[in-house]
Write a protein that holds these residues in place. Structure first.
Motif, short mmCIF file in Angstrom:
data_model
loop_
_atom_site.label_atom_id
_atom_site.label_comp_id
_atom_site.label_asym_id
_atom_site.label_seq_id
_atom_site.Cartn_x
_atom_site.Cartn_y
_atom_site.Cartn_z
N ASP A 134 33.27 50.23 29.00
CA ASP A 134 34.50 50.99 29.22
C ASP A 134 35.58 50.12 29.86
N LEU A 135 35.20 49.32 30.85
CA LEU A 135 36.16 48.43 31.50
C LEU A 135 36.67 47.36 30.54
N GLU A 136 35.76 46.78 29.76
CA GLU A 136 36.18 45.76 28.79
C GLU A 136 37.14 46.34 27.75
N LYS A 137 36.85 47.54 27.28
CA LYS A 137 37.73 48.19 26.29
C LYS A 137 39.10 48.48 26.91
N PHE A 138 39.10 48.96 28.13
CA PHE A 138 40.36 49.24 28.80
C PHE A 138 41.19 47.96 28.93
N ILE A 139 40.54 46.88 29.34
CA ILE A 139 41.24 45.59 29.48
C ILE A 139 41.80 45.14 28.14
N GLU A 140 40.99 45.30 27.10
CA GLU A 140 41.44 44.90 25.76
C GLU A 140 42.64 45.74 25.32
N ASP A 141 42.56 47.04 25.54
CA ASP A 141 43.63 47.95 25.11
C ASP A 141 44.93 47.74 25.90
N PHE A 142 44.82 47.37 27.15
CA PHE A 142 46.00 47.30 28.01
C PHE A 142 46.27 45.91 28.57
N SER A 143 45.76 44.89 27.90
CA SER A 143 45.97 43.52 28.40
C SER A 143 47.45 43.15 28.43
N SER A 144 48.24 43.66 27.51
CA SER A 144 49.67 43.34 27.49
C SER A 144 50.38 43.95 28.69
N VAL A 145 49.93 45.10 29.16
CA VAL A 145 50.54 45.74 30.32
C VAL A 145 50.04 45.09 31.61
N LEU A 146 48.76 44.78 31.65
CA LEU A 146 48.16 44.23 32.86
C LEU A 146 48.56 42.77 33.08
N GLY A 147 48.73 42.03 32.02
CA GLY A 147 49.07 40.62 32.14
C GLY A 147 47.85 39.73 32.09
N GLU A 148 48.04 38.52 31.59
CA GLU A 148 46.91 37.58 31.42
C GLU A 148 46.24 37.24 32.75
N ALA A 149 47.03 37.06 33.80
CA ALA A 149 46.46 36.68 35.09
C ALA A 149 45.51 37.76 35.62
N ARG A 150 45.94 39.01 35.54
CA ARG A 150 45.11 40.12 36.04
C ARG A 150 43.87 40.31 35.17
N VAL A 151 44.03 40.18 33.88
CA VAL A 151 42.89 40.29 32.96
C VAL A 151 41.88 39.19 33.26
N GLY A 152 42.36 37.96 33.42
CA GLY A 152 41.47 36.84 33.74
C GLY A 152 40.75 37.04 35.06
N GLU A 153 41.47 37.55 36.04
CA GLU A 153 40.88 37.82 37.36
C GLU A 153 39.75 38.84 37.25
N VAL A 154 39.99 39.92 36.53
CA VAL A 154 38.98 40.96 36.38
C VAL A 154 37.76 40.43 35.63
N LYS A 155 38.01 39.71 34.56
CA LYS A 155 36.89 39.16 33.78
C LYS A 155 36.06 38.21 34.62
N THR A 156 36.70 37.38 35.40
CA THR A 156 35.99 36.41 36.24
C THR A 156 35.25 37.09 37.38
N ASN A 157 35.95 37.96 38.09
CA ASN A 157 35.39 38.54 39.31
C ASN A 157 34.46 39.71 39.10
N ILE A 158 34.64 40.44 38.05
CA ILE A 158 33.86 41.65 37.86
C ILE A 158 32.87 41.53 36.71
N LEU A 159 33.38 41.33 35.53
CA LEU A 159 32.52 41.37 34.34
C LEU A 159 31.51 40.22 34.32
N ASN A 160 31.92 39.02 34.66
CA ASN A 160 30.98 37.90 34.63
C ASN A 160 29.89 38.02 35.67
N GLN A 161 30.18 38.68 36.79
CA GLN A 161 29.18 38.88 37.82
C GLN A 161 28.08 39.84 37.39
N CYS A 162 28.40 40.70 36.46
CA CYS A 162 27.46 41.74 36.00
C CYS A 162 26.57 41.26 34.88
N LYS A 163 26.90 40.15 34.26
CA LYS A 163 26.12 39.70 33.11
C LYS A 163 24.97 38.84 33.51
#
Length: 123
Positions: A94-123
């Protein structure tokens, strides 16, 4: 900047950030729950082993009852782990889909931060 959601609604930066933070907190909470269940299962297993060692040849009904209840509790905890893993996977998707859908609104820096800090820690 406004962006259209998959259900046709419009979201601005503030709303996207609010929804993103909710989804991040869901992933964090479920990950914490999973770790807690795993730690509890390990603790219960050690307790069962100690009770079994105490039992030895002892046929004390109270001790047998404690062992039976310890196994029941351990089984219940173990059953929660796969369900919690499924919830974590669903929350991450759900988080990955949200990021994908709204990456243009969130911005590359915020998307990268979330992917690094949250999603990669869970894998």
């Amino acid at each position: 900047m406004l962006s259209t959601s998959s259900n046709g609604g419009l979201y601005d930066n503030e709303e996207c950030e609010r929804l993103l933070n909710i989804k991040i907190k869901v992933v964090s909470r479920v990950r914490k729950d999973l770790k807690s269940y795993e730690a509890e299962a390990d603790k219960q297993l050690l307790s069962i082993r100690a009770l079994e060692a105490e039992k030895g040849g002892n046929e004390d009904p109270d001790l047998q009852f404690k062992i039976k209840k310890a196994y029941e509790s351990f089984d219940e905890t173990k059953r929660m782990i796969p369900e919690c893993r499924q919830r974590l996977t669903a929350a991450m998707v759900d988080l990955e889909k949200f990021i994908e859908d709204f990456s243009s609104v969130l911005g590359e820096a915020r998307v990268g931060e979330v992917k690094t800090n949250i999603l990669n820690q869970c894998k």
